[in-house]
Write a protein that holds these residues in place. Structure first.
Motif, short mmCIF file in Angstrom:
data_model
loop_
_atom_site.label_atom_id
_atom_site.label_comp_id
_atom_site.label_asym_id
_atom_site.label_seq_id
_atom_site.Cartn_x
_atom_site.Cartn_y
_atom_site.Cartn_z
N GLU A 182 1.77 -11.69 3.76
CA GLU A 182 1.51 -13.13 3.60
C GLU A 182 1.82 -13.86 4.89
N GLY A 183 1.02 -14.86 5.21
CA GLY A 183 1.26 -15.66 6.40
C GLY A 183 0.57 -15.15 7.64
N THR A 184 -0.04 -13.94 7.57
CA THR A 184 -0.74 -13.40 8.73
C THR A 184 -2.18 -13.87 8.74
N LYS A 185 -2.80 -13.77 9.92
CA LYS A 185 -4.21 -14.12 10.06
C LYS A 185 -5.07 -13.27 9.14
N LEU A 186 -4.76 -11.98 9.04
CA LEU A 186 -5.56 -11.09 8.20
C LEU A 186 -5.47 -11.50 6.73
N ALA A 187 -4.30 -11.89 6.27
CA ALA A 187 -4.16 -12.34 4.88
C ALA A 187 -5.04 -13.56 4.62
N ARG A 188 -5.09 -14.48 5.57
CA ARG A 188 -5.95 -15.66 5.40
C ARG A 188 -7.42 -15.28 5.40
N GLN A 189 -7.79 -14.31 6.24
CA GLN A 189 -9.19 -13.88 6.30
C GLN A 189 -9.61 -13.20 4.99
N ILE A 190 -8.74 -12.42 4.41
CA ILE A 190 -9.05 -11.78 3.13
C ILE A 190 -9.15 -12.81 2.03
N ARG A 191 -8.21 -13.76 2.03
CA ARG A 191 -8.21 -14.80 1.00
C ARG A 191 -9.48 -15.66 1.06
N VAL A 250 -13.55 -13.41 4.31
CA VAL A 250 -14.09 -12.83 5.55
C VAL A 250 -14.05 -11.30 5.46
N TYR A 251 -12.98 -10.76 4.92
CA TYR A 251 -12.83 -9.32 4.74
C TYR A 251 -12.49 -9.02 3.29
N PRO A 252 -12.86 -7.81 2.80
CA PRO A 252 -12.51 -7.43 1.42
C PRO A 252 -11.04 -7.04 1.31
N GLU A 253 -10.54 -7.04 0.09
CA GLU A 253 -9.19 -6.54 -0.18
C GLU A 253 -9.13 -5.04 0.10
N PRO A 254 -7.99 -4.53 0.58
CA PRO A 254 -7.84 -3.07 0.73
C PRO A 254 -8.02 -2.38 -0.61
N ASP A 255 -8.57 -1.19 -0.58
CA ASP A 255 -8.88 -0.39 -1.77
C ASP A 255 -7.82 0.71 -1.92
N ASP A 256 -6.99 0.62 -2.97
CA ASP A 256 -5.89 1.59 -3.15
C ASP A 256 -6.42 3.02 -3.29
N ASP A 257 -7.52 3.21 -4.03
CA ASP A 257 -8.05 4.56 -4.22
C ASP A 257 -8.56 5.13 -2.90
N LEU A 258 -9.22 4.30 -2.09
CA LEU A 258 -9.69 4.76 -0.78
C LEU A 258 -8.50 5.11 0.11
N GLU A 259 -7.44 4.31 0.07
CA GLU A 259 -6.25 4.61 0.87
C GLU A 259 -5.63 5.95 0.46
N ALA A 260 -5.64 6.25 -0.83
CA ALA A 260 -5.12 7.56 -1.27
C ALA A 260 -5.98 8.70 -0.71
N ASP A 261 -7.31 8.51 -0.73
CA ASP A 261 -8.20 9.51 -0.14
C ASP A 261 -7.92 9.68 1.35
N MET A 262 -7.63 8.57 2.03
CA MET A 262 -7.35 8.62 3.47
C MET A 262 -6.05 9.36 3.74
#
Length: 429
Positions: A229-238, A241-253
């Protein structure tokens, strides 16, 4: 080191530690962390206590080494005045920010201050973090000649589009070049990767992992992106501009990087960290001179980050710099955040600590289990209480804990257990 400081009790101006600290500290290894809080640009995902040149408000970057050296001297007085045993330093870590924004001679002067104050243990590990665009061959050679043993490069990704999302400024094609320079200087090399960046595909991640392995680093860290919270990326997701991170994809990674590293001869030793197996050392083109500050060289087959292991194992360390955290004998404290406020306190001769705490026995046990469970075979089952010990059989049955390691007396997470490490810890505490 996040930018938000915890709540705690006021720290005394003289910095002296509570009664009983010396006894609890006795026999523990001692490390030093030096926080260099400067960056050329602020990465959109970063929540660390860092400052660009426009955010310093009167503090001067080139004055910082002298201030850090003053805190080292202050630290020695505090430890002596608190009755804490004087011990040589086992590990030194320069983090940030970007420590290598400072001239090499300033990092060397801070290392000399640590060595002159406490001494360095034989084979001490001395690491600096570095951005790939912040060093050249001469810089790295100067560090190695002065006793640095290790450098950790913030690679993050090999895909330009992913680096752009993270606001990283380096050219990914430069990373193999700086790794080569570091190895030529005789430094061990670690690279850091981040997975789960918005818009990053599994193919993107595979490309980054393969690029990292191709450089044959001694050590590799792979961290799931946390949107703070409070970062530029958090504002962009909110704002979409960018999608939310995908937990299932992160597990695959995570599964991909673990499999690729295992096949390449690396062993995991902490949930997010892998090191070259001891049977497969990289030949050294050069080595630090015999009179380097570290004394005898670290064995070529030890590639784990001993400084980070010290954090997970609850050892003692003093954190130097704005926002830096320290831990000695069960007491923790943290410095004021802004470089200007830090400088004011340092030159006034008072503790730069903003607050401190001494967790009770129950909190310390939860933290001990949380940290040691993340280390491969780091948590002895005999050290658990009766209720937690009874959970081990169920954790084995659920495929979260390695049965062979458990029968030998320690908790070792399986691949599934590493993906669900928080759930394992909840069952053990």
């Amino acid at each position: 080191m996040g930018s938000a400081l915890p709540l705690g009790d006021p720290a005394p101006p003289d910095g002296l530690l509570p009664a009983g600290t010396a006894e609890l500290s006795h026999g523990h290894p001692f490390g030093v962390y030096l926080h260099v809080p400067f960056c050329r640009v602020r990465c959109g995902y970063c929540d660390f206590n860092t400052y660009t040149s426009t955010e310093l408000r009167g503090a001067k970057q080139l004055d910082y080494a002298g201030q850090a050296i003053r805190e080292v001297g202050f630290a020695a007085g505090v430890l002596e005045g608190s009755g804490v045993d004087a011990r040589p330093v086992s590990t030194v870590f320069f983090g940030g920010g970007t420590p290598t924004l400072l001239p090499a001679h300033q990092l060397v002067s801070m290392l000399h201050a640590v060595a002159d104050t406490w001494g360095l243990a034989p084979g001490a590990e001395v690491t600096t973090e570095a951005n790939p665009d912040s060093v050249d061959a001469r810089y790295l050679a100067d560090l190695a000649a002065a006793g640095f043993t290790r450098v950790s490069f913030g690679m993050q990704s090999a895909v330009p589009r992913v680096l752009q999302t993270l606001d990283r400024t380096h050219d990914p094609e430069r990373v193999p070049q700086v790794v080569g320079w570091a190895r030529d200087a005789g430094l061990q090399v670690s690279v850091d990767l981040i997975y789960g960046t918005p818009g990053e595909s599994l193919d993107d991640w595979s490309r980054s992992v393969d690029a990292a392995i191709a450089m044959q680093p001694d050590h590799l860290s792979a961290y799931a992106l946390i949107v703070e919270e409070g970062t530029k990326l958090a504002r962009q997701i909110r704002s979409g501009v960018y999608p939310e991170p995908d937990d299932d994809l992160e597990a695959d990674m995570y599964e991909l990087v673990d499999a690729r590293l295992g096949a390449a001869g690396y062993e995991w030793y902490e949930v997010s960290n892998w090191s070259r197996a001891s049977a497969a050392p990289i030949p050294r083109v050069a080595a630090p001179p015999a009179d380097a500050l570290t004394g005898p060289a670290t064995p070529a087959t030890e590639y784990r980050s001993r400084h980070n292991l010290a954090y997970w194992q609850g050892h003692d360390w003093w954190g130097v710099g704005p926002g830096a955290h320290s831990h000695v004998g069960g007491t923790r404290w943290w410095n004021v955040k802004h470089p200007a406020a830090y400088a004011d306190r340092i030159f006034a001769g008072v503790s730069p600590a903003a607050g401190r705490e001494t967790p009770d026995a129950g909190s310390r046990e939860i933290e001990r289990v949380l940290l040691l469970a993340r280390i491969r075979s780091g948590l002895p089952i005999a050290s658990l209480g009766p209720e937690a010990s009874r959970e081990v059989a169920g954790l084995i049955a659920d495929g979260l804990v390695n049965a062979k390691a458990a029968f030998a007396g320690s908790i070792e997470l399986t691949l599934r257990g590493r993906l669900l490490a928080d759930a394992v810890v909840r069952r053990l505490t």
